[in-house]
Design a protein around this motif. Structure first.
Motif, mmCIF file in Angstrom:
data_model
loop_
_atom_site.group_PDB
_atom_site.id
_atom_site.type_symbol
_atom_site.label_atom_id
_atom_site.label_comp_id
_atom_site.label_asym_id
_atom_site.label_seq_id
_atom_site.Cartn_x
_atom_site.Cartn_y
_atom_site.Cartn_z
ATOM 1 N N SER A 112 61.285 39.662 22.646
ATOM 2 C CA SER A 112 60.162 39.138 23.412
ATOM 3 C C SER A 112 59.016 40.134 23.341
ATOM 4 O O SER A 112 59.171 41.306 23.672
ATOM 5 C CB SER A 112 60.603 38.927 24.857
ATOM 6 O OG SER A 112 59.612 38.252 25.552
ATOM 7 N N GLY A 113 57.883 39.672 22.860
ATOM 8 C CA GLY A 113 56.743 40.582 22.727
ATOM 9 C C GLY A 113 55.486 39.811 22.417
ATOM 10 O O GLY A 113 55.448 38.586 22.498
ATOM 11 N N GLU A 114 54.472 40.564 22.040
ATOM 12 C CA GLU A 114 53.170 39.977 21.761
ATOM 13 C C GLU A 114 53.079 39.664 20.271
ATOM 14 O O GLU A 114 53.233 40.563 19.438
ATOM 15 C CB GLU A 114 52.111 41.016 22.176
ATOM 16 C CG GLU A 114 50.731 40.527 22.429
ATOM 17 C CD GLU A 114 50.591 39.593 23.631
ATOM 18 O OE1 GLU A 114 51.436 39.619 24.538
ATOM 19 O OE2 GLU A 114 49.621 38.820 23.614
ATOM 20 N N PHE A 115 52.881 38.390 19.952
ATOM 21 C CA PHE A 115 52.691 38.030 18.547
ATOM 22 C C PHE A 115 51.204 38.098 18.269
ATOM 23 O O PHE A 115 50.410 37.348 18.830
ATOM 24 C CB PHE A 115 53.239 36.619 18.289
ATOM 25 C CG PHE A 115 53.285 36.249 16.831
ATOM 26 C CD1 PHE A 115 54.061 36.975 15.936
ATOM 27 C CD2 PHE A 115 52.557 35.168 16.351
ATOM 28 C CE1 PHE A 115 54.111 36.637 14.593
ATOM 29 C CE2 PHE A 115 52.596 34.825 15.008
ATOM 30 C CZ PHE A 115 53.388 35.563 14.126
ATOM 31 N N GLU A 116 50.789 39.050 17.418
ATOM 32 C CA GLU A 116 49.346 39.265 17.265
ATOM 33 C C GLU A 116 48.974 39.724 15.869
ATOM 34 O O GLU A 116 49.834 40.157 15.094
ATOM 35 C CB GLU A 116 48.875 40.301 18.287
ATOM 36 C CG GLU A 116 49.616 41.622 18.145
ATOM 37 C CD GLU A 116 49.252 42.632 19.224
ATOM 38 O OE1 GLU A 116 48.570 42.270 20.189
ATOM 39 O OE2 GLU A 116 49.648 43.793 19.063
ATOM 40 N N PHE A 117 47.683 39.640 15.597
ATOM 41 C CA PHE A 117 47.166 40.043 14.306
ATOM 42 C C PHE A 117 46.819 41.513 14.368
ATOM 43 O O PHE A 117 45.990 41.935 15.165
ATOM 44 C CB PHE A 117 45.914 39.219 13.976
ATOM 45 C CG PHE A 117 45.497 39.329 12.539
ATOM 46 C CD1 PHE A 117 46.226 38.666 11.560
ATOM 47 C CD2 PHE A 117 44.390 40.078 12.172
ATOM 48 C CE1 PHE A 117 45.848 38.749 10.227
ATOM 49 C CE2 PHE A 117 44.011 40.164 10.835
ATOM 50 C CZ PHE A 117 44.747 39.496 9.867
ATOM 51 N N ASN A 118 47.495 42.295 13.531
ATOM 52 C CA ASN A 118 47.304 43.734 13.572
ATOM 53 C C ASN A 118 47.533 44.277 12.179
ATOM 54 O O ASN A 118 48.436 43.811 11.496
ATOM 55 C CB ASN A 118 48.350 44.335 14.518
ATOM 56 C CG ASN A 118 47.694 45.115 15.631
ATOM 57 O OD1 ASN A 118 46.570 45.605 15.455
ATOM 58 N ND2 ASN A 118 48.379 45.228 16.750
ATOM 59 N N TYR A 119 46.772 45.269 11.775
ATOM 60 C CA TYR A 119 46.962 45.841 10.449
ATOM 61 C C TYR A 119 47.066 44.750 9.383
ATOM 62 O O TYR A 119 48.002 44.708 8.593
ATOM 63 C CB TYR A 119 48.216 46.729 10.401
ATOM 64 C CG TYR A 119 48.148 47.831 11.413
ATOM 65 C CD1 TYR A 119 47.332 48.954 11.212
ATOM 66 C CD2 TYR A 119 48.852 47.742 12.607
ATOM 67 C CE1 TYR A 119 47.236 49.942 12.149
ATOM 68 C CE2 TYR A 119 48.760 48.725 13.556
ATOM 69 C CZ TYR A 119 47.952 49.835 13.320
ATOM 70 O OH TYR A 119 47.847 50.815 14.279
ATOM 71 N N ASN A 120 46.157 43.796 9.460
ATOM 72 C CA ASN A 120 46.034 42.776 8.421
ATOM 73 C C ASN A 120 47.162 41.762 8.334
ATOM 74 O O ASN A 120 47.290 41.070 7.331
ATOM 75 C CB ASN A 120 45.867 43.426 7.040
ATOM 76 C CG ASN A 120 44.518 44.097 6.945
ATOM 77 O OD1 ASN A 120 43.527 43.549 7.450
ATOM 78 N ND2 ASN A 120 44.483 45.278 6.360
ATOM 79 N N ARG A 121 47.987 41.683 9.344
ATOM 80 C CA ARG A 121 48.991 40.619 9.316
ATOM 81 C C ARG A 121 49.434 40.291 10.733
ATOM 82 O O ARG A 121 49.212 41.063 11.655
ATOM 83 C CB ARG A 121 50.195 41.054 8.476
ATOM 84 C CG ARG A 121 50.917 42.266 9.079
ATOM 85 C CD ARG A 121 51.978 42.785 8.162
ATOM 86 N NE ARG A 121 53.003 41.779 7.923
ATOM 87 C CZ ARG A 121 53.998 41.949 7.059
ATOM 88 N NH1 ARG A 121 54.070 43.058 6.350
ATOM 89 N NH2 ARG A 121 54.900 41.024 6.904
#
Ligand code: ADP
Ligand code: MG
Length: 676
Positions: A112-121
């Motif tokens: 369970s966590g944050e699904f996010e756009f980071n470091y180009n993916r």
């Protein structure tokens, strides 16, 4: 087995585990039962990987591959490929290398966590992971998570608590039953059962409500009782002399705002009472608190009383001394400055002058509370930026008088009402909610780092008009591990290129006090065009001719801090600007957007409170010491309920001593928050 049995006696707790708990202050069965979860993990809504959307997400998956690599000193990144049969995704953890051992077992986990756009993916950032086999199936899959104790996982805490479940039902009620009934609260044991063994989110909420109410009730009752005790104290009687106040006001180069008049009147009325004043003067940056304190100090001096003004930094103390000197010397009132940099013979002289009353207004840093300083009829104590001082330091200062002096605490961090009630429950509050006439609202704008040339030309235009600018960086020295701007490097850069033709100064906390003062003086006198500084200028510095504030890496600062920094400009009739430069060209944070939108410190304080929680903002000196486990100061409705219950309890004349545990907690809070 009972609540006071040693934890070691419990099945499944060996000597080693027992010691680890003991180190965290958990010795007995009762200690563990009242060790409440810090959060809850909700695995009730599982998404298939193909259907996952950005935001908070829970998946049920296996770990296919996992590696940890050091990125730089102090940072290790663990990446894993997770699969659930519908698809795959990447999960990333920062500095959690133990995830490797945990997940390599090949079992199925809830993540369970944050699904996010980071470091180009897209990736799942820092998800929690719980073995599916260990999550009880009869519940909605909501799991309590406990504060990390070295070597002890939440899973273990849950297991041990399972053993203790029968004992939880034996927990005695601590609140008066009339209150429990009237407020429709769960009993204490039901509430604790609900948070340790939650079946549904609604159950957690009722349990949490009861426990939070209890904490707030204890805290607010403590404030009520402290107020009662304060009312019994004998203070100094400082009579109001209309002519003295009139003359002071007539001598000012401006007219007081309505809010300043009301606040001053509040204070002068308190001075006349036989009980000591306990007042908080809350005013947004630039609302003119100093002159209000000055007026009251004038009245006190006229009646032969000394005033002490304590400020959190040397810069601020010397500035206050200067301001008060200007305000008060026309009336023959003497002002002295006592900081760590007054040394040797000069210091001895000053001690003497303070001790015999030759200095009527003593301004200083916490040097004021040293043993060796003795005052002369200290009648009035002003503490600026009060949230920076702990309760203890205030008490030390107040002790330095034969009678309890009148206390005025000043803060430019506007405090939401709920917080004021709880943290400053025994203070009366005056609010400066009006800026002096003729001030133009500061124009705030977010800039991306690559538009700096344009930004600099705007700064240069202002300097050409005769104005001055601040450039704020968060670091003193460059750190090879990151790109965060430092004052040292920025100072050099600006001096050697864009602003070669301008006079630039450098200010930071590592300079010797004398050097700091010298730079500040130059800037205040207009002999520097740009001051490159760390946040040492954050609080209170007043240079009205400065109209530009550039904040580098603005995303690194908190909302209240940005507002404080911005408050260094907008202090004159000239239009002022605040430019927030972000670290990357990524879209700016909610915080920055809020500050760009609003100049209202009270509004921003509310936003900040909801974004971050109170502990972070108001520092641990006070809020942290309260050590609220369950309640948060954003619980405004609950705070209001607890407040009226506490008032009713006191008014009913009920005997606190009938409630042993409650009484002990209230005593503790009384000691933590009292001013005396
Ligand atoms: P703060 O509340 O942030 O501590 P200060 O006391 O430093 O504010 O005051 C900010 C500035 O406003 C000072 O330069 C002060 O002289 C000026 N000032 C204070 N009151 C008034 C007023 N009523 N009208 C105009 N200027 C004022
Ligand atoms: Mg101030």
């Amino acid at each position: 087995m009972n609540l006071v049995s040693e934890l070691q006696k419990v099945k499944g707790v060996g000597e080693k585990t027992g010691l680890q708990f003991a180190q965290a202050g958990i010795h007995t069965v009762g200690d563990l039962i009242t060790f409440l979860p810090r959060a809850f993990e909700d695995f009730s809504h599982v998404t298939g990987i193909t259907d996952i959307k950005p935001g908070k997400a829970t998946i049920k998956a296996h770990c296919e591959m996992i590696v940890t690599r050091p990125v730089r000193r102090g940072l290790r990144i663990t990446t894993a490929t997770l699969t659930d049969g519908t698809g795959k995704l990447q999960a990333v953890w920062f500095n959690q290398p133990y995830r490797e051992a945990q997940l390599k077992t090949g079992e199925e986990f809830f993540f369970s966590g944050e699904f996010e756009f980071n470091y180009n993916r897209y990736q799942l950032t820092n998800p929690s992971a719980e073995k599916v086999s260990e999550v009880p199936v009869q519940t909605d899959r909501v799991l309590p998570v406990y504060r990390a104790i070295k070597g002890l996982k939440s899973t273990l805490v849950r297991k041990i608590l399972d053993e203790l479940k029968p004992l939880v039902t034996m927990l005695p009620e601590t609140l008066p039953t009339t209150i429990v009934q009237k407020e429709k609260l769960l009993s204490r044991s039901d509430a604790i059962l609900a948070v340790h063994f939650p079946k549904t989110p609604e159950q957690i909420e009722s349990g949490r409500e009861r426990l939070a109410f209890e904490e707030l009730f204890e805290l607010l009752l403590a404030s009520q009782l402290n107020r009662q005790e304060n009312a019994k104290l004998e203070g100094w009687h400082i009579p109001f002399e209309q002519q003295v106040v009139k003359d002071f006001v007539a001598g000012l180069p401006f007219t007081l705002t309505g809010a300043q008049r009301i606040a001053a009147w509040d204070i002068l009325q308190d001075f006349e009472k036989s009980t000591p004043m306990n007042r908080l003067l809350q005013g947004d940056v630039g609302s003119g608190k100093t002159v209000v304190a000055g007026l009251a100090a004038r009245q006190a001096a006229h009646e032969g009383f000394q005033t002490a003004v304590m400020a959190p930094t040397e810069i601020l103390a010397s500035q206050h001394a200067e301001t008060l000197q200007k305000l008060l010397s026309p009336f023959g009132v003497t002002v002295g400055l006592l900081t760590g940099s007054v040394k040797g013979a000069a210091r001895k002289e000053l001690y003497k002058a303070i001790g015999n009353g030759d200095v009527q207004v003593v301004v200083g840093t916490h040097a004021l509370i040293q043993e060796t300083v003795s005052f002369h009829r200290l009648g009035f104590v002003v503490i600026d930026e009060q949230h920076r001082f702990g309760v203890k330091q205030r008490q030390e200062l107040l002790k330095k008088s034969e009678h309890m002096p009148h206390l005025l605490a000043m803060t430019a961090t506007p405090i939401p009402r709920s917080l004021a009630l709880t943290v400053y429950g025994e203070l009366d509050i005056s609010i400066l909610n009006e800026l002096p006439k003729g001030r133009l609202p500061i124009k705030t704008k977010i800039w991306s780092p690559n538009s700096r040339p344009q930004l600099y030309s705007l700064v240069d235009e202002e300097i050409t008009k005769g104005r001055q600018a601040y450039v704020i960086c968060s670091l003193i020295d460059d750190n090879p591990d990151n790109d965060i701007k430092s004052v040292q490097a920025e100072y050099k850069k600006l001096q050697n290129s864009v602003f070669k033709h301008r006079r630039i100064g450098l200010l930071h906390g590592k300079l010797a006090p004398g050097e700091k003062d010298a730079v500040m003086q130059l800037f205040a006198r207009g002999e520097l065009d740009i001051l490159v500084s760390t946040t040492v200028v954050e609080v209170g510095v007043d240079v009205p001719n400065a109209t530009v504030m550039v904040i580098e890496d603005a995303d690194r600062f908190g909302l209240s801090q940005l507002h404080q920094l911005r408050g260094r400009v907008g202090r004159s009739i000239h239009q002022s600007y605040c430019y927030l430069v972000t670290s990357t060209s990524a879209s700016p944070s909610q915080r920055l957007k809020e500050i760009e939108k609003s100049n209202d410190g009270f509004y921003l304080a509310e936003v900040d409170l909801s974004l971050r929680g109170a502990g972070e903002i108001y520092g641990h000196a006070q809020h942290g010491a309260l050590n609220l486990q369950i309640a948060t100061l954003a619980d405004t409705k609950l705070i209001a309920r607890a407040q009226s219950a506490a008032k009713a309890f006191v008014a009913s004349g009920a005997d606190l001593l009938e409630y042993k545990e409650l009484a002990a907690h209230v005593k503790k809070y009384q000691r933590l928050t009292t001013l005396n």
